[in-house]
Design an enzyme around this catalytic site. Structure first.
Site, PDB file in Angstrom:
ATOM      1  N   ASP A 290      -1.129  -6.374  -0.276  1.00 44.45           N
ATOM      2  CA  ASP A 290      -1.122  -5.665   1.013  1.00 44.45           C
ATOM      3  C   ASP A 290      -2.528  -5.150   1.321  1.00 44.45           C
ATOM      4  O   ASP A 290      -3.100  -4.381   0.533  1.00 44.45           O
ATOM      5  CB  ASP A 290      -0.151  -4.481   0.874  1.00 44.45           C
ATOM      6  CG  ASP A 290       0.392  -4.013   2.197  1.00 44.45           C
ATOM      7  OD1 ASP A 290       0.123  -4.650   3.228  1.00 44.45           O
ATOM      8  OD2 ASP A 290       1.129  -3.003   2.181  1.00 44.45           O
TER       9      ASP A 290
ATOM     10  N   ASP B  22       0.842  -1.204   0.000  1.00 44.96           N
ATOM     11  CA  ASP B  22       0.000   0.000   0.000  1.00 44.96           C
ATOM     12  C   ASP B  22       0.877   1.254   0.000  1.00 44.96           C
ATOM     13  O   ASP B  22       0.368   2.375  -0.090  1.00 44.96           O
ATOM     14  CB  ASP B  22      -1.012  -0.009   1.157  1.00 44.96           C
ATOM     15  CG  ASP B  22      -0.363   0.065   2.532  1.00 44.96           C
ATOM     16  OD1 ASP B  22       0.880  -0.023   2.622  1.00 44.96           O
ATOM     17  OD2 ASP B  22      -1.104   0.210   3.521  1.00 44.96           O
ATOM     18  N   SER B  23       2.204   1.069   0.037  1.00 41.60           N
ATOM     19  CA  SER B  23       3.137   2.182  -0.190  1.00 41.60           C
ATOM     20  C   SER B  23       2.879   2.816  -1.549  1.00 41.60           C
ATOM     21  O   SER B  23       3.345   3.921  -1.824  1.00 41.60           O
ATOM     22  CB  SER B  23       4.584   1.689  -0.100  1.00 41.60           C
ATOM     23  OG  SER B  23       4.775   0.541  -0.888  1.00 41.60           O
TER      24      SER B  23
ATOM     25  N   GLU C  46       9.566  -4.007  10.543  1.00 37.97           N
ATOM     26  CA  GLU C  46       9.913  -2.688   9.996  1.00 37.97           C
ATOM     27  C   GLU C  46      10.347  -1.729  11.106  1.00 37.97           C
ATOM     28  O   GLU C  46       9.687  -1.630  12.160  1.00 37.97           O
ATOM     29  CB  GLU C  46       8.709  -2.090   9.245  1.00 37.97           C
ATOM     30  CG  GLU C  46       9.008  -0.672   8.731  1.00 37.97           C
ATOM     31  CD  GLU C  46       8.085  -0.133   7.656  1.00 37.97           C
ATOM     32  OE1 GLU C  46       7.177  -0.867   7.205  1.00 37.97           O
ATOM     33  OE2 GLU C  46       8.284   1.035   7.263  1.00 37.97           O
TER      34      GLU C  46
ATOM     35  N   LYS D  95      -0.880  -9.482   3.085  1.00 38.03           N
ATOM     36  CA  LYS D  95      -0.137  -8.956   4.240  1.00 38.03           C
ATOM     37  C   LYS D  95      -1.041  -7.985   4.982  1.00 38.03           C
ATOM     38  O   LYS D  95      -1.828  -7.272   4.355  1.00 38.03           O
ATOM     39  CB  LYS D  95       1.141  -8.226   3.796  1.00 38.03           C
ATOM     40  CG  LYS D  95       1.883  -7.571   4.963  1.00 38.03           C
ATOM     41  CD  LYS D  95       3.222  -7.002   4.559  1.00 38.03           C
ATOM     42  CE  LYS D  95       3.169  -5.604   4.029  1.00 38.03           C
ATOM     43  NZ  LYS D  95       2.581  -4.593   4.965  1.00 38.03           N
TER      44      LYS D  95
END
Ligand code: KIV
Length: 262
Positions: A85, A46-47, A180, A115
């Site tokens: 995602d 989703d970045s 992360e 994810k």
């Protein structure tokens, strides 16, 4: 042809101490480039909200947008395992909605897994999606969908909480976990303790694998580049030079030349 990567392949890689290479992709051309370079896992992250859509966070990204981009990537990927995602609010409002949305990534997007962000607090969701036959990658530490709660994109240092989250997502059935923005020594301890592969981003060298955002790695963005990114190319500079050159040649009349004419 080499056999496509499956989840059992990733477990074997962890057992043998072979590093898992993962990158994000959001469209066909870059997914094809990544897939044919032997990368093991592609995340349709989703970045994309930040690097493709120009938002300042990942929060506005919708399910329909994620499914669209997942389709572009799975059309290209013949070797890598593709993970979709789950965007903000696609799994936080109830287990049934979460399972249905996870199912869309597999059924419509063609992904092999999904994810989602969070540790102990989302273990029920991970369990339900896994029981529906869908593999889940968890994501703990700095979780960008909680940017407001965390007060910014901050390194997470609470070792007890990180370890508890990691153990909970593994027990809930996650096949892998993204770590992360956490200190390397904590990532090392978690990686040694878990049976499932850990994939690090800003979590040091001891994880079972690494992931980066492809636009950061290739220098395809002019956004702030975090310290954990290594830029392997500066494609934006090359592309800019190409566009400036084209503009000059159109204006001077030197493009199109004879060789471009019928
Ligand atoms: O959205 C994303 O690209 C991610 C990775 C950076 C792990 O979550």
């Amino acid at each position: 042809m080499t056999s496509p990567i499956t989840i059992p392949t990733l477990y074997k890689m962890k057992e043998r101490g072979e590093k898992i290479v993962s990158l994000t992709a959001y469209d066909y051309p870059l997914a094809r480039l990544i897939d044919t370079s032997g990368v093991h896992m592609i995340l349709v992250g989703d970045s994309l909200g930040m690097v493709v859509q120009g938002h300042s966070s990942t929060l506005p990204v919708t399910m329909d947008e994620m499914i669209y981009h997942t389709k572009l990537v799975t059309r290209a990927a013949q070797y890598a395992l593709v993970v979709g995602d789950m965007p903000f609010m696609s799994y936080q409002t109830g287990i049934e909605t979460a399972v249905a949305n996870a199912g869309r990534f597999i059924k419509e997007g063609g992904a092999a897994a999904v994810k989602l962000e969070g540790g102990a607090s989302v273990s029920g969701v991970i369990k339900a999606i896994s029981l529906a036959g869908i593999s889940v990658q968890a994501h703990i530490g700095l979780t960008p969908q909680s940017v407001h709660q965390m007060g910014g994109y901050k390194v997470q240092r609470d070792e007890d909480r990180l370890m508890a989250d990691a153990l909970e997502v593994e027990a809930a059935g996650a096949f892998s976990v993204v770590l992360e923005g956490i200190p390397s020594d904590i990532a090392k301890t978690i990686t040694q303790r878990l049976k499932i592969p850990t994939i690090g981003i800003g979590a040091g060298p001891f994880c079972d694998g690494q992931i980066l955002v492809i636009h950061d790695l290739l220098g395809l963005t002019d956004r702030h580049i975090p310290r954990f990114v290594k830029q392997y190319a500066q494609l934006l500079d090359l592309a800019k030079a190409g566009v400036l050159n084209y503009a000059e040649e159109v204006q001077s009349g030197s493009f199109p030349g004879k060789e471009h004419c019928y």
